[in-house]
Motif scaffolding. Structure first.
Motif, PDB file in Angstrom:
ATOM      1  N   THR A 267      31.431  40.556  20.558  1.00 58.41           N
ATOM      2  CA  THR A 267      31.673  39.775  19.341  1.00 58.41           C
ATOM      3  C   THR A 267      31.166  40.456  18.084  1.00 58.41           C
ATOM      4  O   THR A 267      31.697  40.241  17.004  1.00 58.41           O
ATOM      5  CB  THR A 267      30.996  38.397  19.442  1.00 58.41           C
ATOM      6  OG1 THR A 267      29.579  38.559  19.434  1.00 58.41           O
ATOM      7  CG2 THR A 267      31.443  37.667  20.701  1.00 58.41           C
ATOM      8  N   ARG A 268      30.106  41.285  18.197  1.00 65.89           N
ATOM      9  CA  ARG A 268      29.483  41.961  17.057  1.00 65.89           C
ATOM     10  C   ARG A 268      29.018  40.963  15.993  1.00 65.89           C
ATOM     11  O   ARG A 268      28.952  41.288  14.812  1.00 65.89           O
ATOM     12  CB  ARG A 268      30.443  42.998  16.458  1.00 65.89           C
ATOM     13  CG  ARG A 268      30.842  44.075  17.448  1.00 65.89           C
ATOM     14  CD  ARG A 268      31.924  44.984  16.933  1.00 65.89           C
ATOM     15  NE  ARG A 268      31.493  45.875  15.875  1.00 65.89           N
ATOM     16  CZ  ARG A 268      30.949  47.070  16.065  1.00 65.89           C
ATOM     17  NH1 ARG A 268      30.727  47.503  17.293  1.00 65.89           N
ATOM     18  NH2 ARG A 268      30.606  47.824  15.043  1.00 65.89           N
ATOM     19  N   GLN A 269      28.672  39.741  16.409  1.00 65.98           N
ATOM     20  CA  GLN A 269      28.265  38.696  15.470  1.00 65.98           C
ATOM     21  C   GLN A 269      26.843  38.205  15.700  1.00 65.98           C
ATOM     22  O   GLN A 269      26.377  37.315  15.000  1.00 65.98           O
ATOM     23  CB  GLN A 269      29.244  37.508  15.564  1.00 65.98           C
ATOM     24  CG  GLN A 269      30.650  37.849  15.076  1.00 65.98           C
ATOM     25  CD  GLN A 269      31.621  36.703  15.252  1.00 65.98           C
ATOM     26  OE1 GLN A 269      31.544  35.946  16.211  1.00 65.98           O
ATOM     27  NE2 GLN A 269      32.547  36.560  14.320  1.00 65.98           N
ATOM     28  N   TRP A 270      26.145  38.746  16.695  1.00 60.72           N
ATOM     29  CA  TRP A 270      24.765  38.318  16.954  1.00 60.72           C
ATOM     30  C   TRP A 270      23.759  39.074  16.114  1.00 60.72           C
ATOM     31  O   TRP A 270      22.575  38.854  16.223  1.00 60.72           O
ATOM     32  CB  TRP A 270      24.413  38.562  18.427  1.00 60.72           C
ATOM     33  CG  TRP A 270      25.099  37.659  19.387  1.00 60.72           C
ATOM     34  CD1 TRP A 270      25.537  36.384  19.166  1.00 60.72           C
ATOM     35  CD2 TRP A 270      25.414  37.950  20.741  1.00 60.72           C
ATOM     36  NE1 TRP A 270      26.108  35.875  20.294  1.00 60.72           N
ATOM     37  CE2 TRP A 270      26.042  36.812  21.285  1.00 60.72           C
ATOM     38  CE3 TRP A 270      25.213  39.060  21.556  1.00 60.72           C
ATOM     39  CZ2 TRP A 270      26.479  36.758  22.601  1.00 60.72           C
ATOM     40  CZ3 TRP A 270      25.650  38.999  22.860  1.00 60.72           C
ATOM     41  CH2 TRP A 270      26.271  37.868  23.372  1.00 60.72           C
ATOM     42  N   GLY A 271      24.195  39.976  15.283  1.00 57.97           N
ATOM     43  CA  GLY A 271      23.287  40.903  14.631  1.00 57.97           C
ATOM     44  C   GLY A 271      23.120  42.148  15.482  1.00 57.97           C
ATOM     45  O   GLY A 271      23.709  42.305  16.551  1.00 57.97           O
ATOM     46  N   LEU A 272      22.309  43.044  14.984  1.00 57.78           N
ATOM     47  CA  LEU A 272      22.083  44.328  15.645  1.00 57.78           C
ATOM     48  C   LEU A 272      20.792  44.237  16.446  1.00 57.78           C
ATOM     49  O   LEU A 272      19.722  43.995  15.891  1.00 57.78           O
ATOM     50  CB  LEU A 272      21.986  45.425  14.590  1.00 57.78           C
ATOM     51  CG  LEU A 272      22.137  46.855  15.058  1.00 57.78           C
ATOM     52  CD1 LEU A 272      23.589  47.146  15.405  1.00 57.78           C
ATOM     53  CD2 LEU A 272      21.667  47.817  13.971  1.00 57.78           C
ATOM     54  N   ALA A 273      20.884  44.396  17.774  1.00 57.52           N
ATOM     55  CA  ALA A 273      19.677  44.399  18.601  1.00 57.52           C
ATOM     56  C   ALA A 273      18.948  45.724  18.386  1.00 57.52           C
ATOM     57  O   ALA A 273      19.524  46.797  18.587  1.00 57.52           O
ATOM     58  CB  ALA A 273      20.019  44.213  20.069  1.00 57.52           C
ATOM     59  N   VAL A 274      17.695  45.639  17.953  1.00 55.32           N
ATOM     60  CA  VAL A 274      16.852  46.811  17.724  1.00 55.32           C
ATOM     61  C   VAL A 274      15.595  46.595  18.552  1.00 55.32           C
ATOM     62  O   VAL A 274      14.778  45.737  18.239  1.00 55.32           O
ATOM     63  CB  VAL A 274      16.526  46.985  16.234  1.00 55.32           C
ATOM     64  CG1 VAL A 274      15.604  48.174  16.019  1.00 55.32           C
ATOM     65  CG2 VAL A 274      17.808  47.158  15.421  1.00 55.32           C
ATOM     66  N   GLU A 275      15.445  47.380  19.622  1.00 56.11           N
ATOM     67  CA  GLU A 275      14.477  47.079  20.673  1.00 56.11           C
ATOM     68  C   GLU A 275      13.466  48.215  20.832  1.00 56.11           C
ATOM     69  O   GLU A 275      13.748  49.208  21.504  1.00 56.11           O
ATOM     70  CB  GLU A 275      15.207  46.860  21.997  1.00 56.11           C
ATOM     71  CG  GLU A 275      16.366  45.871  21.927  1.00 56.11           C
ATOM     72  CD  GLU A 275      17.316  46.028  23.100  1.00 56.11           C
ATOM     73  OE1 GLU A 275      16.829  46.276  24.234  1.00 56.11           O
ATOM     74  OE2 GLU A 275      18.542  45.933  22.890  1.00 56.11           O
ATOM     75  N   PRO A 276      12.276  48.105  20.247  1.00 56.30           N
ATOM     76  CA  PRO A 276      11.241  49.112  20.522  1.00 56.30           C
ATOM     77  C   PRO A 276      10.806  49.036  21.972  1.00 56.30           C
ATOM     78  O   PRO A 276      10.607  47.949  22.530  1.00 56.30           O
ATOM     79  CB  PRO A 276      10.102  48.723  19.567  1.00 56.30           C
ATOM     80  CG  PRO A 276      10.335  47.299  19.218  1.00 56.30           C
ATOM     81  CD  PRO A 276      11.803  47.047  19.330  1.00 56.30           C
ATOM     82  N   MET A 277      10.645  50.200  22.607  1.00 52.87           N
ATOM     83  CA  MET A 277      10.285  50.266  24.023  1.00 52.87           C
ATOM     84  C   MET A 277       9.245  51.362  24.234  1.00 52.87           C
ATOM     85  O   MET A 277       9.291  52.405  23.584  1.00 52.87           O
ATOM     86  CB  MET A 277      11.515  50.570  24.894  1.00 52.87           C
ATOM     87  CG  MET A 277      12.693  49.618  24.707  1.00 52.87           C
ATOM     88  SD  MET A 277      14.082  49.941  25.846  1.00 52.87           S
ATOM     89  CE  MET A 277      14.574  51.609  25.354  1.00 52.87           C
ATOM     90  N   THR A 278       8.338  51.142  25.164  1.00 52.47           N
ATOM     91  CA  THR A 278       7.372  52.189  25.506  1.00 52.47           C
ATOM     92  C   THR A 278       7.964  53.235  26.436  1.00 52.47           C
ATOM     93  O   THR A 278       7.396  54.327  26.578  1.00 52.47           O
ATOM     94  CB  THR A 278       6.118  51.592  26.163  1.00 52.47           C
ATOM     95  OG1 THR A 278       6.487  50.928  27.383  1.00 52.47           O
ATOM     96  CG2 THR A 278       5.437  50.594  25.228  1.00 52.47           C
ATOM     97  N   CYS A 279       9.068  52.916  27.086  1.00 52.18           N
ATOM     98  CA  CYS A 279       9.721  53.868  27.992  1.00 52.18           C
ATOM     99  C   CYS A 279      11.215  53.600  27.974  1.00 52.18           C
ATOM    100  O   CYS A 279      11.663  52.539  27.532  1.00 52.18           O
ATOM    101  CB  CYS A 279       9.178  53.745  29.413  1.00 52.18           C
ATOM    102  SG  CYS A 279       9.381  52.108  30.161  1.00 52.18           S
ATOM    103  N   GLY A 280      11.987  54.546  28.462  1.00 48.81           N
ATOM    104  CA  GLY A 280      13.425  54.400  28.499  1.00 48.81           C
ATOM    105  C   GLY A 280      13.898  53.696  29.765  1.00 48.81           C
ATOM    106  O   GLY A 280      13.101  53.298  30.621  1.00 48.81           O
ATOM    107  N   PRO A 281      15.211  53.535  29.916  1.00 44.53           N
ATOM    108  CA  PRO A 281      15.775  52.899  31.113  1.00 44.53           C
ATOM    109  C   PRO A 281      15.389  53.638  32.396  1.00 44.53           C
ATOM    110  O   PRO A 281      15.303  54.863  32.422  1.00 44.53           O
ATOM    111  CB  PRO A 281      17.288  52.981  30.873  1.00 44.53           C
ATOM    112  CG  PRO A 281      17.442  53.136  29.391  1.00 44.53           C
ATOM    113  CD  PRO A 281      16.250  53.907  28.930  1.00 44.53           C
ATOM    114  N   ASP A 282      15.156  52.861  33.463  1.00 41.65           N
ATOM    115  CA  ASP A 282      14.881  53.388  34.805  1.00 41.65           C
ATOM    116  C   ASP A 282      13.687  54.321  34.835  1.00 41.65           C
ATOM    117  O   ASP A 282      13.635  55.270  35.630  1.00 41.65           O
ATOM    118  CB  ASP A 282      16.122  54.095  35.367  1.00 41.65           C
ATOM    119  CG  ASP A 282      16.096  54.180  36.895  1.00 41.65           C
ATOM    120  OD1 ASP A 282      15.564  53.247  37.533  1.00 41.65           O
ATOM    121  OD2 ASP A 282      16.604  55.175  37.448  1.00 41.65           O
ATOM    122  N   ALA A 283      12.677  54.036  34.008  1.00 43.99           N
ATOM    123  CA  ALA A 283      11.496  54.897  33.957  1.00 43.99           C
ATOM    124  C   ALA A 283      10.654  54.812  35.225  1.00 43.99           C
ATOM    125  O   ALA A 283       9.820  55.691  35.468  1.00 43.99           O
ATOM    126  CB  ALA A 283      10.633  54.535  32.746  1.00 43.99           C
TER     127      ALA A 283
END
Length: 311
Positions: A267-283
């Protein structure tokens, strides 16, 4: 009549996300929920800095404002090995066959303190199916006249090492109808290439589509992308959104070495998810993100902070 030696029970909050903790300072106001220590709203005057949701709503698959512990993003097949013991987590994202966004999103957090401008919550995460460790997590949301600061403290009260990662999932807003209208700037020099399950392949220097170090319109750019090599100043980095006179900034300490950006498809209508993370995916598994997995020694502790400002 209450039996001797017992205390009267407190009726549960009537909302799907439990008790609602409002905090204010000047024109800045936020609401944090009992369930998941979720950031439900953040406003400056009449301006919403995040795309939140109503007190009577259940948090949907968009994960708006949720805390992601003891891992952010995805674990491949929900399977990982710790100290030579294979662990199998429930597949919370069955369509991709992954365990996603940790174990604390739907749990009631204990209230430690609630004042006019801050709320502190605590959760002890115990061993369970696919998760062998104990972590004590304390989270404080605090507002002042400039915006929101969130302070995280994770301690290991046990006598064994415990691995973990942390992330958070706000959708930022600058009053847009669709994110195509938003100017975006983020400080990443590299990004993670992924397969069709959004699981890691390699870390690569940003290319033309992923180099957002200079502000540019989101336009038709489609992202569900983990970024790293984040350039910081005075110990923290920033992601900036702008539309006309409106602006919103998310900042995070250097302990957050990763950043996920999601353009809210379809939808591109929820706003932009900006997610600070201490590690990347599947760390939790060997691969290009594994080196950033945090391991807390017995009685060890980890602290970090992030926040949102805007007008």
């Amino acid at each position: 009549m209450t039996p001797p030696g017992t205390r009267p029970s407190t009726p549960p909050a009537p909302f799907p996300t439990g008790a609602q903790y409002e905090i204010t300072a000047g024109e800045v106001s936020a609401v944090v929920c009992e369930i998941g220590a979720t950031l439900r709203t953040l406003t400056v005057g009449d301006h919403h800095l995040v795309h939140g949701f109503g007190a009577d709503e259940v948090i949907d698959k968009a994960c708006r404002g949720q805390q992601l512990l003891p891992w952010p993003n995805r674990i491949r097949d929900g399977r990982w090995t710790w100290q030579d013991v294979e662990q199998q987590l429930p597949l919370s994202e069955p369509e991709r066959g992954t365990a996603i966004h940790g174990l604390v999103r739907w749990v009631a957090w204990d209230l430690v303190d609630h004042g006019l401008d801050q709320v502190t919550q605590r959760l002890v995460l115990r061993p369970q199916h696919g998760w062998p460790g104990t972590l004590e997590i304390t989270l404080t949301h605090r507002v002042d006249r400039t915006g929101l600061t969130v302070e995280l403290l994770v301690t290991n009260p046990s006598e064994v090492d415990v691995p973990f990662g942390y992330g958070v999932h706000p959708y930022l807003s600058v009053g847009e109808d669709r994110i195509d209208e938003v100017e975006l700037q983020l400080p990443a020099g590299a990004y993670l290439t992924v397969d069709d399950r959004l699981l890691p392949i390699s870390v690569e220097p940003v290319d033309a589509d992923h180099d957002l170090r200079t502000p540019r319109l989101v336009d038709d750019l489609s992202l569900d992308t983990a970024f790293t090599q984040l350039e910081s100043e005075a110990g923290r980095w920033e992601v900036r959104l702008r539309k006309g006179e409106r602006h919103t900034t998310l900042w995070a300490d250097d302990v957050f070495g990763w950043l996920q950006v999601f353009t809210g498809e379809p939808t591109r209508q929820w706003g932009l998810a900006v997610e600070p993370m201490t590690c990347g995916p599947d760390a939790f598994n060997p691969g290009p993100t594994h080196d950033d997995l945090i391991v807390l020694r017995p009685r060890g502790r980890f602290a970090g902070s992030w926040g949102i400002t805007g007008a």
